[in-house]
Scaffold this motif. Structure first.
Motif, short mmCIF file in Angstrom:
data_model
loop_
_atom_site.label_atom_id
_atom_site.label_comp_id
_atom_site.label_asym_id
_atom_site.label_seq_id
_atom_site.Cartn_x
_atom_site.Cartn_y
_atom_site.Cartn_z
N TYR A 146 0.80 -1.21 0.00
CA TYR A 146 0.00 0.00 0.00
C TYR A 146 0.84 1.26 0.00
CZ TYR A 146 -3.71 -3.22 0.78
OH TYR A 146 -4.57 -4.25 0.60
N ILE A 147 2.11 1.11 0.29
CA ILE A 147 2.97 2.28 0.20
C ILE A 147 4.02 1.98 -0.85
CG2 ILE A 147 2.67 3.23 2.49
CD1 ILE A 147 5.15 1.60 3.30
N LEU A 148 4.42 2.98 -1.59
CA LEU A 148 5.47 2.80 -2.58
C LEU A 148 6.59 3.78 -2.30
CD1 LEU A 148 3.62 2.29 -5.97
CD2 LEU A 148 4.71 0.59 -4.54
N ASP A 149 7.76 3.39 -2.73
CA ASP A 149 8.94 4.20 -2.61
C ASP A 149 8.73 5.58 -3.26
OD1 ASP A 149 12.10 3.11 -2.31
OD2 ASP A 149 11.79 5.05 -3.22
N TYR A 150 9.34 6.59 -2.67
CA TYR A 150 9.17 7.93 -3.24
C TYR A 150 9.92 8.11 -4.56
CZ TYR A 150 6.55 10.51 0.24
OH TYR A 150 5.57 10.99 1.03
N LEU A 151 10.89 7.26 -4.80
CA LEU A 151 11.70 7.44 -5.99
C LEU A 151 10.91 7.09 -7.24
CD1 LEU A 151 14.64 7.86 -7.04
CD2 LEU A 151 14.81 5.40 -7.07
N ASP A 152 10.95 7.95 -8.24
CA ASP A 152 10.37 7.57 -9.52
C ASP A 152 11.40 7.83 -10.62
OD1 ASP A 152 10.33 10.27 -9.57
OD2 ASP A 152 8.32 10.47 -10.37
N ILE A 153 11.01 7.51 -11.85
CA ILE A 153 11.98 7.63 -12.93
C ILE A 153 12.43 9.07 -13.13
CG2 ILE A 153 12.23 7.38 -15.42
CD1 ILE A 153 12.49 4.81 -14.10
N LYS A 154 11.50 9.99 -12.91
CA LYS A 154 11.88 11.40 -13.08
C LYS A 154 12.99 11.77 -12.11
CE LYS A 154 7.58 13.32 -14.72
NZ LYS A 154 6.59 12.33 -14.28
N ARG A 155 12.79 11.37 -10.87
CA ARG A 155 13.80 11.66 -9.87
C ARG A 155 15.10 10.96 -10.20
NH1 ARG A 155 13.48 15.04 -5.20
NH2 ARG A 155 15.47 14.70 -4.21
N PHE A 156 14.97 9.74 -10.64
CA PHE A 156 16.12 8.93 -11.01
C PHE A 156 16.96 9.67 -12.06
CE2 PHE A 156 18.19 5.25 -12.96
CZ PHE A 156 18.35 4.39 -11.89
N MET A 157 16.27 10.12 -13.11
CA MET A 157 16.97 10.80 -14.19
C MET A 157 17.48 12.16 -13.73
SD MET A 157 16.98 8.67 -16.53
CE MET A 157 16.16 7.15 -16.99
N ALA A 158 16.68 12.84 -12.89
CA ALA A 158 17.10 14.14 -12.40
C ALA A 158 18.39 14.01 -11.60
CB ALA A 158 16.01 14.75 -11.54
N THR A 159 18.55 12.88 -10.91
CA THR A 159 19.77 12.68 -10.13
C THR A 159 20.97 12.56 -11.06
OG1 THR A 159 18.40 11.45 -8.63
CG2 THR A 159 20.74 11.34 -8.26
N VAL A 160 20.79 11.87 -12.18
CA VAL A 160 21.89 11.77 -13.13
C VAL A 160 22.26 13.15 -13.64
CG1 VAL A 160 22.68 10.73 -15.27
CG2 VAL A 160 21.09 9.49 -13.82
N ILE A 161 21.24 13.95 -13.95
CA ILE A 161 21.51 15.29 -14.47
C ILE A 161 22.24 16.12 -13.43
CG2 ILE A 161 20.39 17.42 -15.21
CD1 ILE A 161 18.36 15.65 -16.66
N LEU A 162 21.82 15.97 -12.18
CA LEU A 162 22.49 16.69 -11.10
C LEU A 162 23.96 16.31 -11.04
CD1 LEU A 162 21.45 18.61 -8.91
CD2 LEU A 162 21.45 16.69 -7.35
N ALA A 163 24.22 15.03 -11.22
CA ALA A 163 25.61 14.57 -11.16
C ALA A 163 26.40 15.08 -12.35
CB ALA A 163 25.65 13.05 -11.11
N LEU A 164 25.70 15.39 -13.45
CA LEU A 164 26.40 15.88 -14.63
C LEU A 164 26.68 17.38 -14.55
CD1 LEU A 164 24.53 14.02 -17.49
CD2 LEU A 164 26.96 13.87 -17.00
N LEU A 165 25.99 18.06 -13.64
CA LEU A 165 26.08 19.52 -13.61
C LEU A 165 27.50 20.07 -13.49
CD1 LEU A 165 23.00 21.04 -11.82
CD2 LEU A 165 23.65 21.10 -14.22
N PRO A 166 28.36 19.52 -12.60
CA PRO A 166 29.71 20.05 -12.55
C PRO A 166 30.38 20.05 -13.90
CG PRO A 166 29.40 18.40 -10.84
CD PRO A 166 28.15 18.44 -11.65
N SER A 167 30.22 18.95 -14.63
CA SER A 167 30.84 18.86 -15.94
C SER A 167 30.25 19.90 -16.89
CB SER A 167 30.63 17.48 -16.55
OG SER A 167 31.00 16.51 -15.64
N VAL A 168 28.94 20.09 -16.82
CA VAL A 168 28.30 21.04 -17.73
C VAL A 168 28.82 22.45 -17.45
CG1 VAL A 168 26.11 22.09 -18.37
CG2 VAL A 168 26.23 19.65 -17.97
N LEU A 169 28.83 22.82 -16.17
CA LEU A 169 29.30 24.16 -15.82
C LEU A 169 30.75 24.36 -16.25
CD1 LEU A 169 27.68 24.75 -12.34
CD2 LEU A 169 27.06 25.72 -14.55
N ALA A 170 31.57 23.35 -15.95
CA ALA A 170 32.97 23.47 -16.31
C ALA A 170 33.12 23.61 -17.81
CB ALA A 170 33.73 22.25 -15.81
N SER A 171 32.28 22.88 -18.55
CA SER A 171 32.45 22.94 -20.00
C SER A 171 32.06 24.31 -20.54
CB SER A 171 31.65 21.84 -20.68
OG SER A 171 30.30 21.99 -20.39
#
Ligand code: SF4
Ligand code: SF4
Lengths: 356, 496
Positions: free
Chosen positions: A45-70
């Protein structure tokens, strides 16, 4: 505010029959902004808060240093490249979603960002568009969309344009901007050099200093050079469990050992291990592309095998082939082997009559 | 007796931290209800036959239903009064006969026979009869064997008895409350009674490794008992289920899909042992239970003592928050049942009533929020174990194709690959291969569906696959029977 615009959109769709096909688009936007109101109907009856959007958003967050540096290193044109990649990739995605009458999947948010980061900074915008369109269509959609693709779409696009336009992709590199605000208020760098550290090593056996490599002061692909940021982002991904630690770790370790022994035996052919680790797209590939859950093996032992295989292939291609960089090809090859690896591991684990 | 220094645990699973609305350390007696509805199928065993007629006068604790031929335990009236009607009702998807008793407010207790303050004087037969008549034998997933048919196996066949007081669910009964004061001595007496009853059994007491005080206390009190072994376990879901307890505590393989009794093991929880004590020493049949009101939608979260047969509505009415839409769930957020009809009664199997908000609210940029109170298997939210987590029924995302992230495989306690199985089932490729991949090992803990970021109802697909396989003639017995020497099989099939 956004709610109002969306409701207006829904009303429009209701009235206009032709526009009805665009419903997935609107729904995707709606879901993007507001999340969902659905509730569970059976256990659990309860599900994890994580969804695909959050999953992908986390990857993008991890990419941010590289993006800014570039952007810092290569000027505001990088933003343009990313935009082109998002727009064309997004259009493809929408087109397929409309044709298939399916919902739009969030995976392309990551693909569309990774793709520009692995291009050389001099890349013309039209090549970006061609590459991402090819990547999304032939890397992903022909297999049936996210989750069923065999190849990493960003890599498929990248390899496609490398093969079709080798001149554009390998000859000219920008020397990164470093002084003052550097790229933040410049459109693009003006000094063009012709060699990345890997090329320098291959032709003249020049080792670029580790500091330059770590901080991204040497030329290379847009997002691959600021290696400190990549390492931080990668560790972040591993800590959040979005990326599994097995592939990057075995990948890097096997590259290290192979080049260590190679360097010991044939010093004129193999580069020294730390240099190998810090050059080219290895770190970026290991943390952000080899870990793509869809295209890497899902079994744990499969992941270890894939990591070792990757390290092996990378060093071999770097050392013996005409190409200077082997990360992309080895990841693509590993993608191709993924189903086989998984199949073998699963069959081994569940041999019939295996007393479990 | 020896206390292990380190706790034992298993691979996979998930630890639920700090869900808001944990039961508090108080027990409230709800008192005697006016009307009770007693289902004749409660706990372990088959439905019993009514032995009273409409209009009969009954006392508190009087047996109103029993069936000595089949595997079952007697059922009692929990108040004194008059039998109003005997009806059939749909109870959790089954037709069950209910006896409705209207109370007269006298509440006279009819004690069990052989009353004797010092239970050690009772003979074994007397003990068994008393226990059987008390109805306590139906507690626990495979019953407590007596000379009567209260379990699928006989008394002498029980080799191991596992008592567990683990809290591995999001909400757990508070051991501290349960064993408060004298109760801890009663509990140990209860263990001794069980030992006398099951002479061939080795008794294992499994405790949550975090409950230091209780472990110490019990350790002190039982230091001279040779036949008891205390194991400390991690309170990780689904540790409290037989399927996980047995491999970890006994190092035995579990015959998935069968009952622990089939390999000579009985498992009970701590409150069942307390009920055993009450039945034998106080002569009190199983007429009430301590349950918790957990979850954020109750104003308070006490433990309450409820007479069996009290309607759910009656129990929760003073505690439920009125300003939110609430969903009531029985026993477990992961495996329990939704309570839709508040007029249905609570029965022996209840341990919790959980109320969580029905969350249909849509939040702007929900996927970008920090989520200090969001529970997640991944660490994508900025949250700490210490912070309270708010459970609700929202599915927190849309259903998407599987991305093979591997979370489901990591959490699966029985080491199968849920996403592989569910993909095969969805593609309609059901064949023997599924069986080799261990589909029948699934214990339906629902963890895989819980963690999936793509919100795929994996467990549902796995169940579907199992059903299809059975239709195709691949029975789970084929994976199990060759490797085990199972006891009491025919009786067991009778119960299913
Ligand atoms: S958790 Fe969900 S998305 Fe991840 S592998 Fe399992 S089924 Fe696929
Ligand atoms: S496959 Fe079955 S046992 Fe494994 S996590 Fe899912 S429900 Fe639990």
């Amino acid at each position: 505010m956004i709610r109002k615009i969306l409701n207006l959109g829904y009303q429009l769709l209701e009235k206009n029959k032709k526009l009805k096909k665009l419903k997935p688009v609107l729904e995707a936007v709606d879901g993007f902004f507001f999340g969902t109101d659905k509730v569970t109907t059976f256990t659990p009856y309860i599900l994890d808060y994580l969804d695909i959007k959050r999953f992908m958003a986390t990857v993008i967050l991890a990419l941010l240093p590289s993006v800014l540096a570039s952007i810092y290193f290569y000027g505001i044109r990088v933003i343009l490249i990313i935009l082109v990649s998002y727009i064309f990739g997004g259009l493809c995605e929408i087109a397929f979603a409309v044709i298939r009458k399916k919902e739009i999947e969030e995976g392309f948010l990551v693909t569309g960002l990774i793709f520009p980061l692995i291009l050389p900074p001099t890349v013309p915008l039209w090549v970006v568009a061609v590459g991402i369109v090819f990547g999304v269509i032939f890397g992903k959609e022909v297999f049936g969309g996210t989750g069923r693709n065999i190849f990493n779409p960003a890599l498929a696009g990248r390899v496609f344009i490398t093969i079709s336009f080798p001149k554009i992709m390998t000859v000219d590199w920008y020397q990164p901007l470093v002084s003052g605000w550097a790229g933040f208020n410049r459109f693009k760098p003006d000094t063009v050099t012709s060699a990345t550290p890997l090329m320098l090593y291959k032709s003249d056996k020049i080792l670029t200093s580790f500091k330059d490599l770590l901080l991204g002061l040497s030329p290379g692909c847009i997002g691959e050079t600021f290696r400190l940021g990549i390492i931080i982002g990668g560790i972040f991904l591993v800590l959040t469990r979005v990326a599994n630690w097995r592939i990057p770790l075995t990948y890097l370790i096997s590259v290290f050992f192979l080049s260590y022994f190679g360097n010991l035996l044939f010093p004129e052919k193999f580069g020294p291990p730390i240099f190998q680790l810090l050059t080219g797209g290895l770190l970026f590939g290991a943390f952000f592309m080899a870990t793509d859950p869809v295209t890497s093996p899902f079994t744990n032992s499969g992941k270890l095998i894939a990591g070792v295989l990757l390290g092996f292939l990378t060093v071999i291609i770097r050392t013996f082939s005409g190409y200077v960089e082997g990360v992309m090809f080895s990841i693509l090859l590993m993608n191709a082997f993924t189903p086989l690896i998984d199949y073998l591991v699963v069959e081994r684990r569940y041999k019939p009559n295996n007393k479990r | 007796m020896s206390i292990l220094k380190h706790y034992r645990t298993f691979k996979g699973g998930y630890k639920f931290f700090n869900f808001t609305g944990q039961p508090q350390d108080i027990i409230i007696d709800l008192g005697v209800p006016k009307v009770i509805f007693i289902p004749l199928r409660q706990g372990f065993g088959v439905e019993v036959k009514p032995v009273v007629k409409v209009g009969d006068q009954v006392k508190t604790g009087q047996i109103i239903g029993r069936d000595d031929e089949n595997v079952s335990s007697p059922v009692h009236s929990s108040i004194s009064g008059k039998v109003k009607e005997i009806v059939k009702k749909n109870y959790f998807g089954r037709e069950v006969t209910f006896i409705v008793v209207e109370g007269d407010g006298k509440d006279e207790l009819e004690k069990l026979p052989f009353s004797e303050k010092n239970w050690e004087k009772l003979t074994e037969e007397e003990l068994e009869t008393k226990l059987y008549l008390s109805g306590v034998t139906s507690l626990g997933p495979s019953g407590i064997p007596t000379r009567y048919r209260s379990s699928v196996i006989g008394l002498k066949e029980v080799e191991n008895l596992i008592i567990h007081g683990l809290g591995s669910e999001p909400y757990n009964i508070c051991l501290k409350t349960l064993l408060k004061g004298k109760n801890i001595f009663y509990f140990i007496e209860g263990l001794k009674i069980l030992k006398k009853l099951l002479p061939n059994a080795k008794i294992y007491l499994c405790l949550n490794s975090e409950e230091k005080r209780i472990i110490e206390e019990i350790g002190k009190l039982t230091s001279d008992i040779q036949w008891l072994e205390i194991s400390l376990l991690e309170s990780k879901y689904p540790q409290g289920y037989d399927e996980m307890l047995i491999p970890i505590v006994l190092g035995k393989k579990f015959p998935y899909g069968y009952s622990a009794a089939n390999i000579g093991i009985i498992s009970l929880n701590i409150s069942a042992v307390l009920h055993v004590y009450e039945a034998i020493v106080d002569g009190k049949p199983l007429i009430d239970r301590i349950i918790t009101l957990s979850g954020p939608c109750f104003k308070e979260n006490p433990h309450i003592k409820v007479r069996i047969g009290t309607p759910i509505g009656e129990i929760v009415k003073d505690y439920l928050k009125s300003e939110v839409k609430v969903r009531l769930i029985m026993n477990s957020l992961m495996r329990g049942y939704e309570l839709k009809d508040y007029s249905l009664p609570m029965d022996r199997t209840y341990t919790h009533i959980i109320a969580i908000p029905e969350n249909t609210e849509r939040k702007l940029f929900s996927f970008l929020r920090l989520g200090l109170h969001s529970y997640s298997y991944s660490s994508c939210f900025l949250t700490f174990n210490k912070l309270e987590k708010y459970p609700d029924t929202n599915i927190h995302g849309e259903e998407r194709p599987c991305i093979s992230c591997g979370y489901c495989e990591e959490v699966c306690p029985v080491r199968i690959i849920p996403h592989l199985l569910s993909k095969i089932v969805v593609k309609h490729l059901v064949n023997e291969k599924l069986m080799h991949y261990g589909i029948f090992n699934c214990i339906e803990c629902n963890l895989c569906s819980f963690v999936c970021p793509s919100k795929i109802p994996i467990t549902k697909y796995i169940k579907e696959g199992q059903e299809k396989l059975i239709i195709q003639g691949c029975d789970r017995s084929r994976c199990i029977l060759p490797y085990f020497n199972l006891k009491g099989l025919e009786e067991y099939q009778g119960i299913k």
